[in-house]
Design a protein around this motif. Sequence first.
Motif, mmCIF file in Angstrom:
data_model
loop_
_atom_site.group_PDB
_atom_site.id
_atom_site.type_symbol
_atom_site.label_atom_id
_atom_site.label_comp_id
_atom_site.label_asym_id
_atom_site.label_seq_id
_atom_site.Cartn_x
_atom_site.Cartn_y
_atom_site.Cartn_z
ATOM 1 N N THR A 53 68.256 -9.254 39.723
ATOM 2 C CA THR A 53 66.857 -8.825 39.816
ATOM 3 C C THR A 53 66.086 -9.015 38.522
ATOM 4 O OG1 THR A 53 67.456 -6.560 39.257
ATOM 5 C CG2 THR A 53 67.397 -7.129 41.594
ATOM 6 N N GLY A 54 66.734 -9.420 37.454
ATOM 7 C CA GLY A 54 66.057 -9.627 36.178
ATOM 8 C C GLY A 54 66.817 -9.001 35.031
ATOM 9 N N LEU A 55 66.120 -8.777 33.943
ATOM 10 C CA LEU A 55 66.724 -8.227 32.735
ATOM 11 C C LEU A 55 66.659 -6.706 32.761
ATOM 12 C CD1 LEU A 55 67.902 -9.034 29.913
ATOM 13 C CD2 LEU A 55 65.595 -8.771 29.046
ATOM 14 N N VAL A 56 67.792 -6.063 32.504
ATOM 15 C CA VAL A 56 67.850 -4.610 32.381
ATOM 16 C C VAL A 56 68.574 -4.273 31.084
ATOM 17 C CG1 VAL A 56 67.797 -4.116 34.855
ATOM 18 C CG2 VAL A 56 69.981 -4.397 33.714
ATOM 19 N N TRP A 57 68.293 -3.096 30.562
ATOM 20 C CA TRP A 57 68.962 -2.604 29.363
ATOM 21 C C TRP A 57 69.989 -1.575 29.786
ATOM 22 C CZ3 TRP A 57 68.160 -4.564 24.558
ATOM 23 C CH2 TRP A 57 67.061 -5.401 24.407
ATOM 24 N N ASP A 58 71.217 -1.784 29.378
ATOM 25 C CA ASP A 58 72.315 -0.877 29.666
ATOM 26 C C ASP A 58 72.468 0.044 28.459
ATOM 27 O OD1 ASP A 58 74.643 0.389 30.357
ATOM 28 O OD2 ASP A 58 75.874 -1.405 30.390
ATOM 29 N N VAL A 59 72.048 1.302 28.592
ATOM 30 C CA VAL A 59 72.092 2.267 27.492
ATOM 31 C C VAL A 59 73.214 3.253 27.797
ATOM 32 C CG1 VAL A 59 70.797 3.911 26.110
ATOM 33 C CG2 VAL A 59 69.605 2.015 27.212
ATOM 34 N N CYS A 60 74.238 3.256 26.944
ATOM 35 C CA CYS A 60 75.414 4.092 27.172
ATOM 36 C C CYS A 60 75.621 5.076 26.039
ATOM 37 C CB CYS A 60 76.671 3.240 27.256
ATOM 38 S SG CYS A 60 76.769 2.224 28.709
ATOM 39 N N GLU A 61 76.123 6.238 26.409
ATOM 40 C CA GLU A 61 76.575 7.213 25.432
ATOM 41 C C GLU A 61 77.893 6.706 24.862
ATOM 42 O OE1 GLU A 61 77.917 11.876 25.361
ATOM 43 O OE2 GLU A 61 77.913 10.789 27.224
ATOM 44 N N VAL A 62 77.989 6.693 23.554
ATOM 45 C CA VAL A 62 79.221 6.261 22.911
ATOM 46 C C VAL A 62 80.153 7.459 22.842
ATOM 47 C CG1 VAL A 62 80.226 5.294 20.826
ATOM 48 C CG2 VAL A 62 77.988 4.521 21.588
ATOM 49 N N ALA A 63 81.241 7.400 23.587
ATOM 50 C CA ALA A 63 82.192 8.508 23.637
ATOM 51 C C ALA A 63 83.581 7.939 23.886
ATOM 52 C CB ALA A 63 81.810 9.494 24.730
ATOM 53 N N ARG A 69 75.417 6.894 31.311
ATOM 54 C CA ARG A 69 74.778 5.572 31.259
ATOM 55 C C ARG A 69 73.468 5.600 32.029
ATOM 56 N NH1 ARG A 69 78.549 1.073 33.126
ATOM 57 N NH2 ARG A 69 78.422 0.375 30.987
ATOM 58 N N VAL A 70 72.469 4.900 31.469
ATOM 59 C CA VAL A 70 71.182 4.707 32.138
ATOM 60 C C VAL A 70 70.821 3.239 32.007
ATOM 61 C CG1 VAL A 70 68.724 5.262 32.137
ATOM 62 C CG2 VAL A 70 70.377 7.037 31.621
ATOM 63 N N PHE A 71 70.401 2.634 33.106
ATOM 64 C CA PHE A 71 69.876 1.279 33.075
ATOM 65 C C PHE A 71 68.360 1.367 33.034
ATOM 66 C CE2 PHE A 71 74.013 0.569 35.043
ATOM 67 C CZ PHE A 71 74.479 -0.478 34.284
ATOM 68 N N VAL A 72 67.728 0.615 32.125
ATOM 69 C CA VAL A 72 66.275 0.613 31.987
ATOM 70 C C VAL A 72 65.773 -0.792 32.348
ATOM 71 C CG1 VAL A 72 64.347 0.904 30.399
ATOM 72 C CG2 VAL A 72 66.368 2.353 30.161
ATOM 73 N N ASP A 73 64.867 -0.864 33.308
ATOM 74 C CA ASP A 73 64.291 -2.137 33.734
ATOM 75 C C ASP A 73 63.374 -2.659 32.639
ATOM 76 O OD1 ASP A 73 63.192 -4.306 35.002
ATOM 77 O OD2 ASP A 73 62.407 -3.188 36.711
ATOM 78 N N ASP A 74 63.597 -3.885 32.202
ATOM 79 C CA ASP A 74 62.805 -4.447 31.112
ATOM 80 C C ASP A 74 61.377 -4.752 31.540
ATOM 81 O OD1 ASP A 74 62.863 -5.600 28.310
ATOM 82 O OD2 ASP A 74 62.092 -7.297 29.469
ATOM 83 N N ALA A 75 61.182 -5.168 32.783
ATOM 84 C CA ALA A 75 59.844 -5.545 33.235
ATOM 85 C C ALA A 75 58.917 -4.340 33.379
ATOM 86 C CB ALA A 75 59.944 -6.286 34.566
#
Length: 88
Positions: A53-63, A69-75
């Motif tokens: 579906t496009g570019l997403v940002w994979d933001v993860c807690e480092v543990a 984890r949260v995915f953020v849609d770049d568009a």
Amino acid sequence: MLAILDRLFSRSARPAPATGRLTPEQAAAIAARAAAGTGTATTGTAVPTRTDTGLVWDVCEVAYGSGWRVFVDDATGAPGPLGRWGLR
């Protein structure tokens, strides 16, 4: 271990060059705001990932072993649902 191997060898989610609209810092801030309402943390790194579906940002807690984890849609800059990753 399986989560790490899945992320490394998954064909649908490959790391992409950071050529999107958001910077890693902006994506991490959006994810942190989305997780703040639930009392969890997503501090860590934001990795750009190209999906169908496009570019997403994979933001993860480092543990160790697991985290959030949260995915953020770049568009749109919209965060996806908050989810767990790892062994727990």
